[in-house]
Each structure stands twice: as structure tokens, then as C-alpha cells.
Design a protein around this motif. Structure first.
Motif, PDB file in Angstrom:
ATOM      1  N   GLN A  98      -7.616  -1.471  -4.542  1.00 48.61           N
ATOM      2  CA  GLN A  98      -6.881  -0.393  -3.940  1.00 48.61           C
ATOM      3  C   GLN A  98      -5.429  -0.484  -4.097  1.00 48.61           C
ATOM      4  O   GLN A  98      -4.396   0.652  -3.825  1.00 48.61           O
ATOM      5  N   THR A 118       1.038  -1.169  -0.230  1.00 45.48           N
ATOM      6  CA  THR A 118      -0.346  -0.132  -0.018  1.00 45.48           C
ATOM      7  C   THR A 118       0.641   1.287   0.052  1.00 45.48           C
ATOM      8  O   THR A 118       0.782   2.269  -0.741  1.00 45.48           O
ATOM      9  N   LEU A 167      -7.097  -7.173  -1.367  1.00 51.29           N
ATOM     10  CA  LEU A 167      -6.957  -5.218  -2.300  1.00 51.29           C
ATOM     11  C   LEU A 167      -6.428  -4.858  -3.817  1.00 51.29           C
ATOM     12  O   LEU A 167      -6.760  -3.908  -4.454  1.00 51.29           O
TER      13      LEU A 167
END
Length: 290
Positions: free
Chosen positions: A226, A193, A221
Motif C-alpha cells: 500500500q 499514505t 502498509l
């Protein structure tokens, strides 16, 4: 661009006067990443390779402005050393030591979260942003600056993959060895991330292995959008028997769930680019980058 460490990071080594501390200090200094301070209680006022040694992290921070800590203290003194670094808001705090008891890992992770400090490891080789900062025992010659992030559960394989990328003409923005224990600070989904948010990281390579749910959570994710940058994944342990630990403390699958095959399938279904041989990482990443 990099994340977690950069050219402004001022590195402290806790346990600098030990055999490993001296080695890592020399390794970092030869490559131009010299630490600004070291800490060994009772050895304040001395130096290692020109790096001043202090009795406490507070003294080191006050006199050198150190901002991040590499903890090389043996297991018996690890708790106090890590808590001291967290208390003084060193960030990140990297724990190289392995064999850390599970309850201690949980305690240190909890304290780091309370203090909003990034904890890397235990059992981490460190983190490097080539040309900017090294926080760990990594061979800098195998890393070149670039636009690909590497997130790895293995220190040796992180260096191998970075070298494979370099041979394909690809450099790296940040390479982080998250550690091979079952309970760690920053994990694979969190590290990816951070790479996703880095404007100068164009692609992400992960080295995973059997055990834990990190790769599966990363796949979720990706599936949710994301993580939109290309993710190239290699998962080790396809031949590891179920129920037997494979190299690292966190690398054990008791059945189909958590196996290398299951992780590979989950990542591929989510949209990651899965390779069966790590030597294919460089070529595939180059193709994805165009």
C-alpha cells in the motif's frame, strides 16, 4: 505538489496576541507566509504585525476566508479554541501545545473525525510545504521545495532532516510534524499514505522513535504494497532504558516491543530503507532517487 496545505491555504492563528503568537506571526510573515487572520477573544479590532485580529473564528472566516488554523492557545483554553476551529471546519487544525491531558486529546480527535477535519498534534511543530505554505513554528530557511515528503514525531528532527536533505541537493514537498504525544490526530501511517498519493512526491523520509505502534503499522502498509514509494527511516531511542519516557510523552517502551531496535527490524523486513545515523538520510535518499 503538496498535501494537507498548499499555496491556496489561508492561515488563521488562534492565540495570536500572546507571546508565542506574536513570534510565530513574525516568523511566518518574514518568510512570505503571512497569516490572513488571528483570533483572541476580547481583542477583536486590533492587529498583530498587520494581521487583523477577531474575537471568534466565525468572524475571521467570514471576513478573511481563512481555511486552516494554528492553535497557540495555552492548555487552559485549548479545548474551547480547538472545538471552535473544528466547528468552523478549519482544515487542518494544528495543535502546537504540549502537556495536553489524554482525555482531552481523545475528545478533540473524536470531534475532528466527526466533522471530517484533519487534526495535527497535539505537541506538533506544524507543517510546511516549502514555497507554498507554513502552518507552524518552523524555520523556513531549512526547507527547500522538492519531491521528498518528511513525516516526523519530532519537530527539531524534522527541521534537521530537511536541512540534511537540502545539503544533499534534495528538496521537500511537504514536511509534517505529527507530534510526540501518545494520542495524536494524523499519525505516521496516515501521513505516509497521503504522501504516497501525492503524484509529485517521489520518496518519503520518516523520523520515528520508541513507543506507540505507528512505525509497526507503517511497516504493515509497506509489506502489503500500500506504500510503494521508497521509505527512508531513522528511529531514535536505541539507548533509551525500558520503562523510561524518552523526551516526548509518547516515547516510552516498556520492553522489546516498541523499542527502537524492534521498530528498525520491522521496517527493514517490510522493505523500508533504515539508517542507523540520521546524517545518512540525505545521501541514501539521493541514491534512491537516482
Amino acid at each position: 505538489m503538496s498535501f494537507l496545505v498548499d499555496r491556496n491555504t489561508r492561515v488563521l492563528i488562534q492565540g495570536i496576541t500572546g507571546q508565542l503568537g506574536v513570534y510565530v506571526t513574525e516568523l511566518m510573515s518574514r518568510a512570505g507566509y503571512q497569516p490572513v487572520a488571528g483570533v483572541t477573544p476580547g481583542r477583536g479590532g486590533t492587529s498583530v504585525g498587520g494581521v487583523p485580529v477577531f474575537d471568534t473564528v466565525a468572524e475571521a472566516a467570514d471576513q478573511t476566508g481563512c481555511t486552516a488554523s494554528l492553535v497557540l492557545v495555552p492548555p487552559a483554553g485549548l479545548r474551547d479554541a480547538a472545538l471552535e476551529a473544528i466547528h468552523e471546519r478549519m482544515d487542518p487544525v494544528t495543535l502546537m501545545v504540549d502537556g495536553v491531558p489524554l482525555n482531552l486529546s481523545i475528545e478533540l480527535l473524536s470531534k475532528a473525525r466527526e466533522s471530517a477535519v484533519t487534526l495535527i498534534g497535539p505537541n506538533s511543530p506544524g507543517i510546511i510545504s516549502p514555497g507554498q505554505c507554513l502552518l507552524g513554528a518552523l524555520d523556513p530557511s531549512r526547507f527547500r521545495p522538492g519531491e521528498v515528503a518528511v513525516v516526523s514525531r519530532s519537530g527539531g528532527m524534522m527541521s534537521t532532516i530537511a536541512d540534511n536533505l537540502a545539503r544533499a541537493g534534495i528538496g521537500t514537498s511537504t514536511c509534517i510534524g505529527i507530534g510526540g504525544d501518545s494520542v495524536i490526530g494524523i499519525d505516521m501511517p496516515t501521513a505516509v499514505t497521503l504522501a504516497e498519493k501525492d503524484p509529485d512526491t517521489r520518496a518519503i523520509v520518516i523520523f520515528g522513535e520508541i513507543g506507540t505502534t505507528q512505525e509497526e503499522r507503517l511497516a504493515e502498509l509497506i509489506r502489503k504494497g500500500q506504500v510503494g514509494k521508497p521509505v527512508v527511516a531513522y528511529i531514535a531511542g536505541a539507548a533509551a532504558p525500558a520503562g523510561i519516557r524518552y523526551s516526548h510523552a509518547g516515547a516510552q517502551a516498556d520492553g522489546p516491543a516498541g523499542s527502537a531496535q524492534a521498530k528498525m527490524a520491522t521496517l527493514a523486513e517490510a522493505g523500508a530503507h533504515v539508517v542507523e545515523r540520521y546524517v545518512s538520510v540525505g545521501q541514501l535518499t539521493r541514491e534512491l532517487l537516482g
